[in-house]
Design an enzyme around this catalytic site. Structure first.
Site, PDB file in Angstrom:
ATOM      1  N   GLY A  34      -3.574   1.648   7.492  1.00  0.00           N
ATOM      2  CA  GLY A  34      -2.546   0.790   8.074  1.00  0.00           C
ATOM      3  C   GLY A  34      -2.789  -0.678   7.764  1.00  0.00           C
ATOM      4  N   GLY A  86       0.789  -1.237   0.000  1.00  0.00           N
ATOM      5  CA  GLY A  86       0.000   0.000   0.000  1.00  0.00           C
ATOM      6  C   GLY A  86       0.811   1.273   0.000  1.00  0.00           C
ATOM      7  N   ASN A 143       6.144  -6.967   4.678  1.00  0.00           N
ATOM      8  CA  ASN A 143       6.187  -5.678   3.986  1.00  0.00           C
ATOM      9  C   ASN A 143       6.836  -5.860   2.610  1.00  0.00           C
ATOM     10  OD1 ASN A 143       5.161  -4.531   6.289  1.00  0.00           O
ATOM     11  ND2 ASN A 143       7.119  -3.798   7.050  1.00  0.00           N
ATOM     12  N   LYS A 187      14.121   1.292   3.603  1.00  0.00           N
ATOM     13  CA  LYS A 187      13.319   2.471   3.925  1.00  0.00           C
ATOM     14  C   LYS A 187      13.971   3.750   3.410  1.00  0.00           C
ATOM     15  CE  LYS A 187      10.479   0.007   6.542  1.00  0.00           C
ATOM     16  NZ  LYS A 187       9.138  -0.324   6.029  1.00  0.00           N
TER      17      LYS A 187
END
Length: 507
Positions: free
Chosen positions: A221, A117, A250, A396
């Site tokens: 979330g 997402g 993830n 990240k």
């Protein structure tokens, strides 16, 4: 603030006086009523009856979340720190203690799901984060597809690959996955919910109708996984095909590959839910952790911790593990907890701002989110497995990108494998603001340095690395404002600090 044990009033700690509580309780009832009316008006703005029904289901879920948020806020609920203990030995099992099984009979029951997402905006990219190039011209998504395709081919199985998209990533993802047609992989997609952002002052929804601007909405979330998988019909489809176990991770965690030992352990232990944990380091002190709460296993996030206990939470001695967000869930159990409305996931209030334009103040909004890890307390025989660090390799930032692109790893069937020449944990890499965007990172480091013997790297300022650079030990490069540092081709830097200005011209 949400309590660790969602709905038992005896386990809540009320910090507010009775008069304050009664006042806020009345305010809560009014705010809930106003929200319900606003959501009904939103639903009325959806012209298509089928779409309206789907939208109403989502708004009912949002209203339930919103009402719980108001109730918790009114009661002044906080975690009772005295009841929190580190997990006991039955609640966290060491990976090395699992049976060394490589049996493949359970693969036919497996489904792999990636949380897809998120956008790549934090790294200066447009579109889904999963399509950022990470290795040898391949994206996160490419590597995941290669892994599953290899499993299917090698063991003659059909492990479906599921993507939970958001309204931000769905269109782009649908276009991208067309290139996998003809591959030995079945890709299923569904969307997580689209909830309305809420004005922080009035607690009313930002969108006035279904056609409101996209920044009026938010994906709530990854805790939304359970209801969205059910509402989409995908959960029932998987169950009807005899699928039993869902491995969730993830999209940007390159270490989250299918593991036979954990898969076999889950089936044989009859656990409904397993959370992969790994040892906490100084870099991970803010990560959610497993705790024992009155004999029951729970997930504790830093947002739930009273401020005077923040340092206790960060303690590596007391809380040794953190949640990798690699989660294994029994699909039948998921169906049960969703149908019985058992899920009461801790709410994470996230403050955001919406940009209006020049000369106008930004709008302060609130979005209520939940995490998939918080569901651990709703499943039978749920526990953690303390896994090796190699199973947690998230990207990240561009600092992480340098790590996974380097010679520290080689690529095998979509899986990153650590170089045999590496000893000890991965090096700590910190790149400054000049390297925040992927495009800037690629310009400044067009050729990956060799880092197999690197322990620590810090680069800040206007720095460029040449071709064939080797970094060893601790290397710190700090360029002063207005200056420039060019590291020449073929440089070998070992335990050095470079500051100021450096430019070597080739003759």
């Amino acid at each position: 603030m949400a309590s660790i044990n969602g709905n038992a009033s005896s386990e809540r700690k009320h910090a507010k006086s009775q008069s304050t509580f009664q006042f806020e309780n009345t305010s809560t009832a009014i705010a809930a009523s106003q929200m319900r009316n606003s959501l009904n008006k939103l639903a009325d703005s959806v012209p298509d009856p089928k779409m309206r029904k789907q939208f109403e289901t989502q708004m009912d879920a949002f209203f339930s979340l919103f009402r719980r948020y108001l109730t918790d806020k009114a009661k002044g609920t906080a975690v009772d720190w005295d009841r929190i203990q580190p997990p006991n030995p039955e609640q966290v099992i060491a990976y090395d203690d699992l049976a060394d099984s490589v049996t493949t009979e359970f693969l036919s029951k497996l489904v792999v799901l990636k949380l897809n997402g998120g956008l790549g905006t934090s790294m200066g990219c447009v579109g889904p984060k999963s399509v950022i190039e990470v290795r040898e011209g391949q994206s996160f998504l490419d590597l995941s597809v290669r892994q599953i395709e290899y499993l299917n081919r090698k063991y003659d199985v059909n492990v479906p690959f599921v993507l939970m998209n958001s309204f931000n990533t769905d269109d782009d993802t649908q276009s991208i996955i067309k290139k996998y047609e003809g591959h030995n992989i079945e890709i299923i997609t569904f969307n997580q919910s689209q909830f309305p952002r809420v004005y922080r002052d009035s607690l009313l929804p930002v969108p006035k109708d279904i056609n409101a601007p996209i920044d009026s909405w938010y994906p709530p979330g990854h805790g939304d996984l359970f209801e969205s998988l059910e509402n989409s019909g995908v959960l029932d489809e998987l169950l009807s095909r005899g699928k039993e176990i869902l491995f969730v991770s993830n999209a940007d965690n390159l270490g989250a590959v299918v593991d036979f030992k954990i898969l076999s352990h889950m089936v044989e232990s009859k656990s409904e839910y397993i959370m992969e944990l790994t040892d906490k380091t100084r870099a991970d002190v803010k990560g959610g952790t497993i705790i024992d709460y009155d004999g029951s296993v729970r997930l504790l996030e830093i947002a739930q911790v009273p401020k005077d206990h923040t340092e206790d939470f960060k303690s590596i001695k007391k809380f040794k593990y953190f949640n990798t967000n690699n989660i294994w869930i029994n699909l039948k159990a998921m169906k049960r907890v969703v149908e019985n409305n058992e899920l009461q996931l801790e709410i994470i209030p996230n403050s955001k701002t919406i940009s209006v334009g020049k000369g106008e103040s930004d709008i302060n909004v609130l979005q209520l989110e939940t995490a998939v890890g918080a569901a651990i307390r709703h499943f039978k025989s749920a526990h953690g497995v303390n896994v090796p660090r190699r199973r947690f390799l998230p990207v990240k930032t561009c600092s992480d990108l340098l790590l996974v692109k380097s010679d520290l790893y080689s690529l095998s069937h979509g899986t990153l494998e650590v170089s045999p020449g590496r000893f000890g944990p991965a090096p700590l890499i910190k790149l400054g603001g000049h390297f925040k965007k992927v495009s800037d990172f690629q310009k400044r480091i067009p050729h990956m340095p060799k880092i197999v013997e690197l322990d620590h790297l810090t680069i800040t300022g206007n720095v460029n690395l040449g071709k064939g650079v080797v970094l060893k030990g601790t290397v710190i490069i700090v360029c002063s404002d207005g200056q420039k540092i060019d590291i020449p081709n073929g440089s070998i830097l070992e335990n050095v600090v470079i500051t100021g200005n450096l430019s070597i011209l080739e003759h």
